[in-house]
Design a protein around this motif. Structure first.
Motif, PDB file in Angstrom:
ATOM      1  N   SER A 114      -9.951  -5.622   7.708  1.00  0.00           N
ATOM      2  CA  SER A 114     -10.259  -4.682   6.632  1.00  0.00           C
ATOM      3  C   SER A 114      -9.608  -3.343   6.948  1.00  0.00           C
ATOM      4  O   SER A 114     -10.042  -2.640   7.866  1.00  0.00           O
ATOM      5  CB  SER A 114     -11.772  -4.514   6.480  1.00  0.00           C
ATOM      6  OG  SER A 114     -12.063  -3.587   5.444  1.00  0.00           O
ATOM      7  N   ASP A 115      -8.550  -3.002   6.201  1.00  0.00           N
ATOM      8  CA  ASP A 115      -7.955  -1.678   6.336  1.00  0.00           C
ATOM      9  C   ASP A 115      -8.823  -0.725   5.502  1.00  0.00           C
ATOM     10  O   ASP A 115      -8.619  -0.557   4.303  1.00  0.00           O
ATOM     11  CB  ASP A 115      -6.507  -1.680   5.850  1.00  0.00           C
ATOM     12  CG  ASP A 115      -5.826  -0.326   6.054  1.00  0.00           C
ATOM     13  OD1 ASP A 115      -6.524   0.653   6.385  1.00  0.00           O
ATOM     14  OD2 ASP A 115      -4.599  -0.249   5.858  1.00  0.00           O
ATOM     15  N   SER A 116      -9.798  -0.152   6.170  1.00  0.00           N
ATOM     16  CA  SER A 116     -10.745   0.756   5.522  1.00  0.00           C
ATOM     17  C   SER A 116     -10.402   2.210   5.820  1.00  0.00           C
ATOM     18  O   SER A 116     -11.290   3.067   5.946  1.00  0.00           O
ATOM     19  CB  SER A 116     -12.172   0.425   5.984  1.00  0.00           C
ATOM     20  OG  SER A 116     -12.533  -0.884   5.601  1.00  0.00           O
ATOM     21  N   SER A 117      -9.111   2.484   5.922  1.00  0.00           N
ATOM     22  CA  SER A 117      -8.652   3.840   6.241  1.00  0.00           C
ATOM     23  C   SER A 117      -9.197   4.881   5.275  1.00  0.00           C
ATOM     24  O   SER A 117      -9.444   6.029   5.657  1.00  0.00           O
ATOM     25  CB  SER A 117      -7.122   3.887   6.240  1.00  0.00           C
ATOM     26  OG  SER A 117      -6.586   3.125   7.291  1.00  0.00           O
ATOM     27  N   SER A 159      -3.811   7.219  15.712  1.00  0.00           N
ATOM     28  CA  SER A 159      -3.646   7.081  14.263  1.00  0.00           C
ATOM     29  C   SER A 159      -4.187   5.727  13.829  1.00  0.00           C
ATOM     30  O   SER A 159      -4.310   4.798  14.643  1.00  0.00           O
ATOM     31  CB  SER A 159      -2.167   7.193  13.854  1.00  0.00           C
ATOM     32  OG  SER A 159      -1.441   6.051  14.290  1.00  0.00           O
ATOM     33  N   ALA A 160      -4.471   5.605  12.547  1.00  0.00           N
ATOM     34  CA  ALA A 160      -4.852   4.302  12.005  1.00  0.00           C
ATOM     35  C   ALA A 160      -3.670   3.343  12.048  1.00  0.00           C
ATOM     36  O   ALA A 160      -3.853   2.121  12.158  1.00  0.00           O
ATOM     37  CB  ALA A 160      -5.361   4.458  10.574  1.00  0.00           C
ATOM     38  N   HIS A 170      -0.743   7.071  -5.855  1.00  0.00           N
ATOM     39  CA  HIS A 170      -1.184   6.139  -4.814  1.00  0.00           C
ATOM     40  C   HIS A 170      -1.350   4.740  -5.424  1.00  0.00           C
ATOM     41  O   HIS A 170      -2.365   4.465  -6.029  1.00  0.00           O
ATOM     42  CB  HIS A 170      -2.519   6.581  -4.217  1.00  0.00           C
ATOM     43  CG  HIS A 170      -2.492   7.909  -3.544  1.00  0.00           C
ATOM     44  ND1 HIS A 170      -2.863   9.080  -4.186  1.00  0.00           N
ATOM     45  CD2 HIS A 170      -2.157   8.264  -2.279  1.00  0.00           C
ATOM     46  CE1 HIS A 170      -2.753  10.095  -3.352  1.00  0.00           C
ATOM     47  NE2 HIS A 170      -2.327   9.630  -2.183  1.00  0.00           N
ATOM     48  N   TYR A 171      -0.426   3.813  -5.263  1.00  0.00           N
ATOM     49  CA  TYR A 171       0.796   3.887  -4.486  1.00  0.00           C
ATOM     50  C   TYR A 171       1.883   3.112  -5.217  1.00  0.00           C
ATOM     51  O   TYR A 171       1.593   2.276  -6.066  1.00  0.00           O
ATOM     52  CB  TYR A 171       0.612   3.209  -3.125  1.00  0.00           C
ATOM     53  CG  TYR A 171      -0.377   3.876  -2.209  1.00  0.00           C
ATOM     54  CD1 TYR A 171       0.013   4.912  -1.379  1.00  0.00           C
ATOM     55  CD2 TYR A 171      -1.694   3.454  -2.184  1.00  0.00           C
ATOM     56  CE1 TYR A 171      -0.901   5.505  -0.513  1.00  0.00           C
ATOM     57  CE2 TYR A 171      -2.605   4.056  -1.332  1.00  0.00           C
ATOM     58  CZ  TYR A 171      -2.215   5.086  -0.495  1.00  0.00           C
ATOM     59  OH  TYR A 171      -3.121   5.679   0.346  1.00  0.00           O
ATOM     60  N   LYS A 172       3.109   3.350  -4.828  1.00  0.00           N
ATOM     61  CA  LYS A 172       4.205   2.483  -5.239  1.00  0.00           C
ATOM     62  C   LYS A 172       4.014   1.128  -4.565  1.00  0.00           C
ATOM     63  O   LYS A 172       3.766   1.068  -3.360  1.00  0.00           O
ATOM     64  CB  LYS A 172       5.536   3.089  -4.792  1.00  0.00           C
ATOM     65  CG  LYS A 172       6.773   2.300  -5.188  1.00  0.00           C
ATOM     66  CD  LYS A 172       8.019   3.054  -4.728  1.00  0.00           C
ATOM     67  CE  LYS A 172       9.294   2.324  -5.126  1.00  0.00           C
ATOM     68  NZ  LYS A 172      10.492   3.094  -4.710  1.00  0.00           N
ATOM     69  N   SER A 174      -1.023   0.022  -1.236  1.00  0.00           N
ATOM     70  CA  SER A 174      -1.503   0.651  -0.009  1.00  0.00           C
ATOM     71  C   SER A 174      -0.398   1.529   0.546  1.00  0.00           C
ATOM     72  O   SER A 174       0.771   1.407   0.134  1.00  0.00           O
ATOM     73  CB  SER A 174      -1.894  -0.411   1.025  1.00  0.00           C
ATOM     74  OG  SER A 174      -2.370   0.191   2.223  1.00  0.00           O
ATOM     75  N   PHE A 175      -0.756   2.392   1.474  1.00  0.00           N
ATOM     76  CA  PHE A 175       0.265   3.105   2.226  1.00  0.00           C
ATOM     77  C   PHE A 175       1.050   2.077   3.035  1.00  0.00           C
ATOM     78  O   PHE A 175       0.484   1.104   3.541  1.00  0.00           O
ATOM     79  CB  PHE A 175      -0.364   4.156   3.140  1.00  0.00           C
ATOM     80  CG  PHE A 175       0.639   5.027   3.831  1.00  0.00           C
ATOM     81  CD1 PHE A 175       1.552   5.764   3.093  1.00  0.00           C
ATOM     82  CD2 PHE A 175       0.686   5.108   5.215  1.00  0.00           C
ATOM     83  CE1 PHE A 175       2.490   6.573   3.727  1.00  0.00           C
ATOM     84  CE2 PHE A 175       1.621   5.908   5.853  1.00  0.00           C
ATOM     85  CZ  PHE A 175       2.531   6.645   5.106  1.00  0.00           C
ATOM     86  N   VAL A 176       2.332   2.301   3.168  1.00  0.00           N
ATOM     87  CA  VAL A 176       3.228   1.286   3.720  1.00  0.00           C
ATOM     88  C   VAL A 176       2.904   0.923   5.170  1.00  0.00           C
ATOM     89  O   VAL A 176       3.306  -0.143   5.657  1.00  0.00           O
ATOM     90  CB  VAL A 176       4.691   1.745   3.576  1.00  0.00           C
ATOM     91  CG1 VAL A 176       5.023   2.857   4.562  1.00  0.00           C
ATOM     92  CG2 VAL A 176       5.669   0.583   3.692  1.00  0.00           C
TER      93      VAL A 176
END
Length: 409
Positions: free
Chosen positions: A188-191, A57-58, A350-352, A118-120
């Motif tokens: 870089s979170d390039s998910s 997983s990322a 996308h996103y809290k 971002s996603f948590v």
């Protein structure tokens, strides 16, 4: 109402993918085999980067990226010796050592500048490595805003972590310049952005470490999966070790465990599916772009919402197509979203802002105005490679109809 439910994003699986998976099931190895090696090499070639390490997983890849930073900062000499690179510090960390604070032996804490939108998983993996996230505000395209970040730097800030929101790369040149100026590593979170680019360079590849996701809703899928990429051989070396139990294999049965590691490996089935999907990535991105451009024209000048515009230097993966509601409608967003879902239009938010979650309350983070406004206004609508323009028009008509209804209330 649409006949079938249209999700905001989904995978595209064809017969070639099915045959690829079957082929992997009949291979001699279901894990740690030839397809994983081929997939990693193909990713590196596609991104034009030196090293790629695949994960389950990322999130696992993010954990490892932050673990690398933690070990280099808090355990500089012991970690370099452990990994067999004690004489390579200057090659590994080409950044200037400002007053030696980054790598001092008595350094006890670490913080990283990042985005709250971002996603948590992005910041959860910092916490798992005892790293404190420092949240900066965002631009209204959803990406981290460089302006004002300098004032948030602390003595223990050693890195910056950006997120390519919705598949739109940050200004990689500006982030590279900021990181170098302040002696920071850049993750870089390039998910969202595998296959996207900035000024002709693939998203995430100018950072010290880039992270990509192959989750089912991303540009390509391995079901679950991710990758860590870097130009730095040492970072890739550590990543490979932590990914697979921290074990170094020597001879047939003689091996050594030199660091704490996990089973974060991507299996052969996922790797073979990824190889098949990579052959179609350009068609996937072209279709997403076609749907997005249709929306751009169809929604132009509507009174209910606007959509962030991409910079001319960015080629987006269009992982998300976000609407930003007019302020008169933000208080009705939940009702609008629920009605759209009832009408088979899959929407999501996308996103809290991450600092609003219960886990982050003890940090007493300040409220960030743009992040709050973005969250209250944002609604992601369907945009993916399984759609046709005909379906997109039905989605768009349903959206405008529902918004018109609530605008009159």
């Amino acid at each position: 109402m649409l006949e079938n439910f249209i999700p905001y994003s989904t995978q595209s699986i064809n017969q070639d993918d099915e045959m690829a998976v079957i082929e992997s099931l009949h291979s001699s190895h279901l894990t740690q085999g030839k397809y994983l090696i081929e997939f990693e090499n193909t990713i590196a070639k596609f991104l034009q980067t030196q090293h790629a390490v695949c994960f389950n997983s990322a999130t696992s890849a993010l954990y490892v990226a932050f673990r690398i930073i933690k070990e280099l900062v808090l355990e500089k000499e012991t970690s370099l010796k452990k990994y067999g690179h004690l004489d390579a510090l200057q090659k590994i960390l080409y950044l200037k050592d400002r007053d030696n604070f980054h790598f001092a032996h008595n350094h006890k804490t670490i913080s990283i500048l990042t985005t709250p939108i971002s996603f948590v998983a992005t910041t959860n993996m910092m916490l798992e490595n005892d790293i404190t996230p420092i949240f900066g505000d965002i631009c209204m395209d959803g990406n981290l805003k460089l302006e004002g970040l300098e004032s948030l730097l602390r003595d223990d800030t050693v890195a910056i972590c950006s997120v390519d929101y919705a598949g739109n790369s940050v200004d990689m040149e500006a982030f590279r310049e900021f990181a170098t100026k302040h002696n920071l590593l850049w993750i870089s979170d390039s998910s969202h952005a595998f296959g996207g680019s900035f000024n002709g360079k693939k998203a995430g590849t100018l950072a010290d470490i880039g992270i990509f996701s192959f989750h089912a809703v991303k540009s390509i899928t391995t079901c679950e999966g991710g990758a860590l990429v870097s130009e730095n051989a040492f970072f890739a070396h550590i990543a490979s070790l932590i990914c697979s139990h921290g074990i170094v294999k020597k001879t047939l049965y003689n091996h050594d465990c030199i660091t704490l590691g996990f089973n974060f490996r991507l299996n052969e089935i996922g790797a073979r599916l990824g190889l098949s999907q990579l052959q179609r990535i350009e068609s996937f991105l072209t279709k997403r772009e076609e749907i997005a451009r249709f929306y751009d024209k169809y929604f132009k000048d509507n009174p209910y919402f606007f959509t962030p515009k991409n910079h001319s230097s960015v080629i987006s993966t269009r992982h998300l197509y976000p609407l930003l509601l007019d302020s008169s409608l933000t208080c009705k967003k939940e009702a609008i979203a629920n009605e759209l879902v009832q009408n088979h239009v899959g929407v999501q938010v996308h996103y809290k802002p991450i600092y609003n979650f219960s886990l982050y309350q003890p940090f007493n983070y300040p409220i960030l105005r743009n992040a709050e406004d973005f969250y209250h206004a944002e609604l992601s609508i369907p945009c993916h490679q399984n759609m046709t323009i005909g379906i997109a028009k039905k989605v768009a008509d349903t959206i405008l109809s529902v918004f018109e209804k609530y605008a009159k209330k």
